[in-house]
Design an enzyme around this catalytic site. Structure first.
Site, PDB file in Angstrom:
ATOM      1  N   GLY A  27       0.833  -1.211   0.000  1.00  0.00           N
ATOM      2  CA  GLY A  27       0.000   0.000   0.000  1.00  0.00           C
ATOM      3  C   GLY A  27       0.858   1.247   0.000  1.00  0.00           C
ATOM      4  O   GLY A  27       0.503   2.273   0.582  1.00  0.00           O
ATOM      5  N   ALA A  28       2.004   1.165  -0.695  1.00  0.00           N
ATOM      6  CA  ALA A  28       3.038   2.184  -0.557  1.00  0.00           C
ATOM      7  C   ALA A  28       2.695   3.517  -1.199  1.00  0.00           C
ATOM      8  O   ALA A  28       3.360   4.523  -0.940  1.00  0.00           O
ATOM      9  CB  ALA A  28       4.348   1.657  -1.136  1.00  0.00           C
ATOM     10  N   ALA A  29       1.652   3.545  -2.028  1.00  0.00           N
ATOM     11  CA  ALA A  29       1.224   4.811  -2.620  1.00  0.00           C
ATOM     12  C   ALA A  29       0.119   5.480  -1.806  1.00  0.00           C
ATOM     13  O   ALA A  29      -0.360   6.552  -2.182  1.00  0.00           O
ATOM     14  CB  ALA A  29       0.739   4.589  -4.049  1.00  0.00           C
ATOM     15  N   ALA A  61       1.330   5.260   4.161  1.00  0.00           N
ATOM     16  CA  ALA A  61       2.708   5.029   3.730  1.00  0.00           C
ATOM     17  C   ALA A  61       3.435   6.336   3.461  1.00  0.00           C
ATOM     18  O   ALA A  61       4.650   6.435   3.677  1.00  0.00           O
ATOM     19  CB  ALA A  61       2.729   4.149   2.489  1.00  0.00           C
ATOM     20  N   ASP A  67       2.327  -1.786  -4.582  1.00  0.00           N
ATOM     21  CA  ASP A  67       0.952  -1.292  -4.676  1.00  0.00           C
ATOM     22  C   ASP A  67       0.322  -1.871  -5.935  1.00  0.00           C
ATOM     23  O   ASP A  67       0.993  -2.516  -6.750  1.00  0.00           O
ATOM     24  CB  ASP A  67       0.898   0.239  -4.670  1.00  0.00           C
ATOM     25  CG  ASP A  67      -0.313   0.755  -3.901  1.00  0.00           C
ATOM     26  OD1 ASP A  67      -1.443   0.265  -4.181  1.00  0.00           O
ATOM     27  OD2 ASP A  67      -0.165   1.614  -3.018  1.00  0.00           O
ATOM     28  N   HIS A  70      -9.292  -3.515  17.416  1.00  0.00           N
ATOM     29  CA  HIS A  70      -9.083  -2.145  16.968  1.00  0.00           C
ATOM     30  C   HIS A  70     -10.430  -1.611  16.492  1.00  0.00           C
ATOM     31  O   HIS A  70     -10.729  -1.531  15.310  1.00  0.00           O
ATOM     32  CB  HIS A  70      -8.057  -2.100  15.835  1.00  0.00           C
ATOM     33  CG  HIS A  70      -7.801  -0.719  15.316  1.00  0.00           C
ATOM     34  ND1 HIS A  70      -7.370   0.305  16.124  1.00  0.00           N
ATOM     35  CD2 HIS A  70      -7.910  -0.190  14.077  1.00  0.00           C
ATOM     36  CE1 HIS A  70      -7.226   1.406  15.407  1.00  0.00           C
ATOM     37  NE2 HIS A  70      -7.560   1.139  14.156  1.00  0.00           N
TER      38      HIS A  70
END
Length: 319
Positions: free
Chosen positions: A28-30, A34, A59, A173
């Protein structure tokens, strides 16, 4: 021994350059979490100020142009620890020769979204990534999974957050999570006080404090129209740093881990937030903490919700 005793800084530079980078995957780096997280990792907040880093950024294909912008931002930060950035949309590239994996890639919760709908969307994502780890024999990789607490006590007591320790988050959570300060210590004027003695407001600690923490995510969404990102990234950094480096003796942190041997009355093999101590990258649930009737009821309520969500997730997996 330093090769240049007249210039210790040069010695540090030589050691830094010769150290092997750790390979860290962020999925999910975009995404927005992140975007805050990657800078903290690359500047040494997680794995240490002298540990070089290789970042592998995964991603989905439609997000590759955005991911390209993230790579440019990281390059423009000129971070001395960052050796290489590898952007990809392919799991076979991302899940290769890893030292650590931070699985952030998931659908974020939006205002008015039911948890069941969110769970259904994310089950498939984490099933695929879990299989990728298993298929590549990466069971020893340090792993942090994030799909989606605020430090009210410190503000209430007028001290920095570093002066408050051993707050526990039990359970899920969600709005049933239970922030427990019965074992918390607050350092005031050089002395460690029990939280209830430091705050001196039992009604607040058993009422508004709990509900504020439980509803914090919804409050952020209502205000930003987006889910928490900056605080989530900071929590991920803290989590992974503790996994990598361990926790101080006598202190514990809360992490969602497998329940084992009916820990604190929680069903076995349920992923539940417990107080844990970490040493040599191995976590251990802190046993033997006294649980009063007030806490017991709230711990059981969040466990019941988790059992329901686990069973729902299993039906999605088998569908």
């Amino acid at each position: 021994m330093c090769p240049n005793e007249e210039d210790p800084d040069l010695c540090f530079y030589v050691l830094l350059q010769s150290a092997e980078p750790v390979r860290v995957l962020v999925t999910g780096a975009a995404g927005q979490i992140a975007y805050s997280l990657l800078f903290g990792i690359a500047k040494g907040d997680v794995f240490g100020k002298d540990q070089p880093i290789t970042l592998i950024l995964l991603d989905i294909t439609p997000m590759l142009p955005v991911l390209g912008g993230v790579v440019m931002e990281l390059q423009d930060c000129a971070l001395p620890l960052l050796r290489e950035v590898i952007p990809t949309d392919k799991e076979e590239v991302a899940f290769k020769d890893l030292d650590a994996a931070i699985l952030v890639g998931s659908m974020p919760r939006r205002e008015g979204m039911e948890r069941k709908d969110l769970l259904k969307a994310n089950v498939a994502i984490f099933k695929s990534q879990g299989a990728a780890l298993e298929n590549r024999g990466l069971s020893s990789v340090g792993l942090c999974v994030v799909s989606g607490d605020c430090q009210c006590v410190a503000m209430r007591c007028g001290v920095p957050a570093t002066q408050v320790k051993n707050v526990i988050i039990w359970g899920n959570h969600s709005s049933t999570q239970y922030p427990d300060v019965h074992h918390c210590k607050v350092n005031m004027a050089g002395s460690d006080l029990a939280c209830f003695d430091a705050v001196k407001d039992d009604d607040w600690l058993k009422g508004a404090f709990i509900s504020t923490v439980q509803q914090r995510g919804a409050a952020v969404i209502a205000a930003r129209k987006l889910s928490s990102a900056m605080s989530a990234a900071k929590a991920i950094c803290d989590h992974m740093r503790d996994i990598w480096s361990g926790t101080p003796e006598g202190e514990f942190v809360s992490m969602g881990v497998y329940s084992s041997s009916n820990s604190y009355g929680v069903a076995e093999d349920l992923i539940y937030s417990f107080p844990v101590h970490i040493k040599d990258k191995q976590w251990k649930i802190v046993d033997g903490l006294a649980i009063n009737e007030f806490s017991r009821g709230k711990m059981d309520a969040t466990a019941a919700e988790l059992v329901e969500e686990r069973d729902t997730a299993v039906t999605f997996l088998s569908a």
